[in-house]
Motif scaffolding. Sequence first.
Motif, mmCIF file in Angstrom:
data_model
loop_
_atom_site.group_PDB
_atom_site.id
_atom_site.type_symbol
_atom_site.label_atom_id
_atom_site.label_comp_id
_atom_site.label_asym_id
_atom_site.label_seq_id
_atom_site.Cartn_x
_atom_site.Cartn_y
_atom_site.Cartn_z
ATOM 1 N N ALA A 59 8.731 -0.413 2.994
ATOM 2 C CA ALA A 59 7.809 0.814 3.371
ATOM 3 C C ALA A 59 7.858 2.032 1.939
ATOM 4 C CB ALA A 59 7.863 1.599 4.381
ATOM 5 N N SER A 101 8.689 1.052 -0.957
ATOM 6 C CA SER A 101 8.334 0.234 -2.352
ATOM 7 C C SER A 101 6.731 0.073 -2.321
ATOM 8 C CB SER A 101 8.913 -0.990 -2.584
ATOM 9 O OG SER A 101 8.690 -1.738 -1.402
ATOM 10 N N ASP A 102 5.962 0.310 -1.202
ATOM 11 C CA ASP A 102 4.496 0.220 -1.172
ATOM 12 C C ASP A 102 3.837 1.522 -1.357
ATOM 13 O OD1 ASP A 102 2.170 -0.714 -0.427
ATOM 14 O OD2 ASP A 102 2.204 -0.458 1.731
ATOM 15 N N GLU A 103 3.962 2.004 -2.602
ATOM 16 C CA GLU A 103 3.364 3.365 -2.815
ATOM 17 C C GLU A 103 1.987 3.159 -2.953
ATOM 18 O OE1 GLU A 103 5.334 4.304 -6.670
ATOM 19 O OE2 GLU A 103 7.207 4.397 -5.659
#
Lengths: 336, 572
Positions: B112, B114-116
Motif C-alpha cells: 500500500a 509503494s502504490d503512490e
Amino acid sequence: MATRNRTTIFRKYRDALKSVRVSSPSMPSTSGSGGPVIEMSSLLQSKHPYAPLSTDDSDSHARNALTVGLPPAWVDVSEEVSANIQRAKVKMAELMKAHAKALMPSFGDGRDDQRLIEVLTHEITDLMRKSEKRLQNLSASGLSEDSNVRKNVQRSLATDLQKLSVEFRKKQSTYLKRLQQQKEGQDGVDLEMNLNGEKSRLEDDEFSDIVWFVSTVYKFLIALNLGFSEHQMAKLKKSEHFTAEREREIRQVVESVNELAQIMKDLSVLVIDQGTIVDRIDYNIQTVAASVEEGYKQLQKAERSQKQGAMVTCATVLVIMCCVMLVLLILKSIFF
Amino acid sequence: MVLVSAVRDYINRMLQDISGMKVLILDSHTVSIVSVAYSQSELLQKEVFLVELVDSISMSKEPMSHLKAVYFLRPTSENIQQMRRQLSSPRFGEYHLFFSNLLKDTQIHILADSDEHEIVQQLQEFYADFVALDAYHFSLNIPSNHLYMLPVVVDPPSLQRFCDRVVDGLAAVFLALKRRPMIRYQRTSDIAKRIAQETAKLMYQQESGLFDFRRMEVAPLLLVIDRRDDPVTPLLNQWTYQAMVHELIGIQDNKVDLRNVGKVPKDQQEVVLSSEQDAFFKANMYENFGDIGMNIKQMVDEFQQVTKSNQNIQTIEDMAKFVDNYPEYRKMHGNVSKHVALITEMSKIVEERKLMLVSETEQELACNGGQGAAFEAVTNLLNDESVSDIDRLRLVMLYALRYEKESPVQLMQLFNKLASRSAKYKPGLVQFLLKQAGVDKRTGDLYGNRDLLNIARNMARGLKGVENVYTQHQPLLSQTMESIIKGRVRDVDYPFVGNHFQQGRPQDVVIFIVGGTTYEEARSVALLNATNPGIRFILGGSAVLNSRRFLKDLEEAQRIARSTANVQKLST
C-alpha cells in the motif's frame, strides 16, 4: 476454492498513507522518486480536461504520465482484424439461412437465392483473405516484449480465424454435396420424364445409376441428331441450361474452398498445436529468455567481428602501403 | 480432476473479470503451478498476450499502458520487494495482484505504501500454491529437499524455511478443497511432527476464521509421514509407464527433457506427458512396460491407416476432407512419434543396463525372504561388468535395508565389494542410509514381517504366485491407505495433533510425504481411488523422487552432516 479479497484493507492502508503523505509533503517518501512524481500527477490533474486520451473519465484517480499514452499502432490492426472476424461470423449466419433456403424445393428458379449465396460467399472469403493479409502485417521482428505481445496477439487471432474458416469450409462442402446430389437427382428426373413421360417417377435410389446411364446415352443420341419432337427438344434445352448453371455454381464453391484451403495453410504456421511443448507456458518463457540471451550473444559477436574486421583491413592497407613504398624506394635507388 | 481443476478454476477466475489485453506475471514457483494446469493457447483465449517472470519484467522500462498486468506470485519477501519497486514506477495500465498464499499485514502495508499512483485495482489471495501434477497427486517442488534428513541443530533457518513452505503448501491444498482436517503424523519422525503441529496451529489458531468451512460429518484427514519410513520404493526400478519414464529419463512438471538421451528430432527434444491433454497417456500411464508396447503398436497401426486414407486423394472431396482433418492428423502424428520415441529410448536403456536382471533381484529383495539366495544374486550382479554403478549401489542398499540385523558380516563383505567395484561410490553412504532409515527408525511394517497377520498374508501371497515378477512390489503407502479405509491406524504410531480422535471413515484423506513422493505411490493412490468410490486419497510431497534424486538428497545430507560434525569436533 476459497479465496480472500484483501483489496479493502489494502485501500484502507493506502488511503491512510496518502493522507499522511499529503499532510506532510516535505517528508521524504520511501521510494526516492516520490516527490517529483506527486508534482507531475498534480500537474496532470490540473490539465485533465485537456487530456484527450483518458479512457475512463469516471476514474478520478490522479493518473500519472505513464498511464496516459497512445497504444501502439498495431493495436488498431488487431482490432480491425477482430472486427472483420466478427463481421464474417454474422455473414456466415446469413449464409447458412440462404443455403437452407436454396436447397428447399421451390417453384421459382431460385435465382435470387443463388445470387445472394454467391455474394455472401464472396464477401466472407474476401473478409477472411483481408484479415489474413492484415494479420501478416502484425508480425514484428526483434526480441522486445512488445514484439512478443504482437506475436501472441497474432497467434490468437490466427486461431480464431482458422476456427472460422474450418467451420465455413465445412458448411460449404455440405452445401456442395447436397447440391450435387440434387443435381444428379434433377438430371435423372428430368430425363426420365423426357424418356417415359407417362410412367410414374422412380423414387428408388438404386435406379439413379441406371437413370444416369440412360441420360448419357440420351445426350449421345442428341449429338447424333436423331429425330425428336420439338417439344421434347425444348424441354431438354431447358434442362441443359439448368444443369450448366448448377455446374457453374459448383465450380464457384469449389474455388472458394480452395482459396480457403490456402488461407488455412498460411494460418497453420501461426496457430499453436494443443498439447505439444509449444503450448506450455514455461517453455514459452524459457525460449523467450533463451532467445533474448542468444540475441545478445549474437550482438556481441557481431560487434567483436566488426571491430576485428576494421582492424584487419587497416593492417592490410598498411602492409600494402609498406610494400608499395618499398618498391618505390628500390626503384628510386636503382634509377636515380 | 480435483487438484488440477481447482488450480484451473483459480486461474480462470483471475483472468475472466479483467477485460482487454493482459500480461501475466509469474515468479519461478508459480510458473510451474500455472504451467501444469493451463496452456498457452488457453491463455491466448483469455487475451493474455504476454507471460513474463517477475524479475525479468523489471529489466525493461518501456511503458505498455495498453496492457493490464495480472501478477500471480508467492508472498515471499523478495517478491514483495520486487512489487514495491515496480509499483513505484508503473509500466502497465492497471495492476491486479494475486498472491498464492496468506499475506501478512506488514506485507500489505508495504504494498500500500509503494502504490503512490493508486494503480493497484485489486489485491487477492488465491490459494493455488501447489503443483498439481495429476488429479490426486501434487508436489511442492522444494529445491533443497535433502534438508528433512538433517537434525534441527545443523541449519535451523533453512529447516524453518523448508517447514514453512510445506505448511504453506498444505494450507493451500485444504483452502482450495475448502476443508479443515484432523491432523495425524508419524510419531518417530521429528520433522513430520513439527510440520503437523505448525499446520494445526495455522489452521486452528492463527487463521481459524479462514479455515472455518461447513462441517463435514467426518472431518477429513491429513496424515504427515516421512520418506524415511519407506526408503525402498524410491530405490526400485519401475516398470509402469509414468514411473518408468521418471526413473529412466526424468519428468519435471509433466515435461520430459530428451536432449540428453540419444538422437531425437528437434521438435521432440522436450515433450509433454500430461494426462489432461494426452488421451493415450491417460489410458496407459499406469500400465506396465509390456502392455504399453502392445498399445503403442495398436496406435501406430491406426495411425498408418489414417495416413493411407490421406494418401489416397483423388477427388476434390477427398482433398477437402484431408484439409479438414489435417490439424487432427498433425496432432496424432506428434503424439505417436512422442510415445514411440520414449519407448524406444527406454528399451535402449533397459537393454544397456541389464535392468531386467537387476530389477528381478531388486523385487526379490523388496518382497520376498531368502537371505542366502539374495546374497548370492547381489554378489553376482556386483561382479557383472555391464551393471552400472548406480544399480550396484541400489542393490547393496536394498540388501542392507532388508538384512541389516540378520547378517552384519555378509553386509560388510558387500560394502567392501561395492567400494572396490564402483570408483565413484562415496564410502559410508549405505551406512548413512541405515542410520537415517534403518529398522529402528521406521514405524510402518515395511517388509511385512513384524506381526503375525502380515507374515501370514505374505505367505499366502507367496503361495498364490505373482503375475509379474517386476511389478510385484507394493509400496508401504498402500498398506497405510488400507488401514485408513478400515479405520485401523494405530494412535500410538500415528498420533493426532490436539484433542481429536477418529470418529469414523474420513471421505477425504491427504497424505503428505516429507521428503518426496514417487510415481509408483501416485499410481497406487489413483488405482485405489478408482476402486473405492466412498473415499478420496490425495498424495503430496515436497518433491517427486526417482532413485537418482533420492540418492542425490542422501549424498547432500551426508555431506552436510559430516562437515558439521567436523566443525563440532574442531570447536571442542
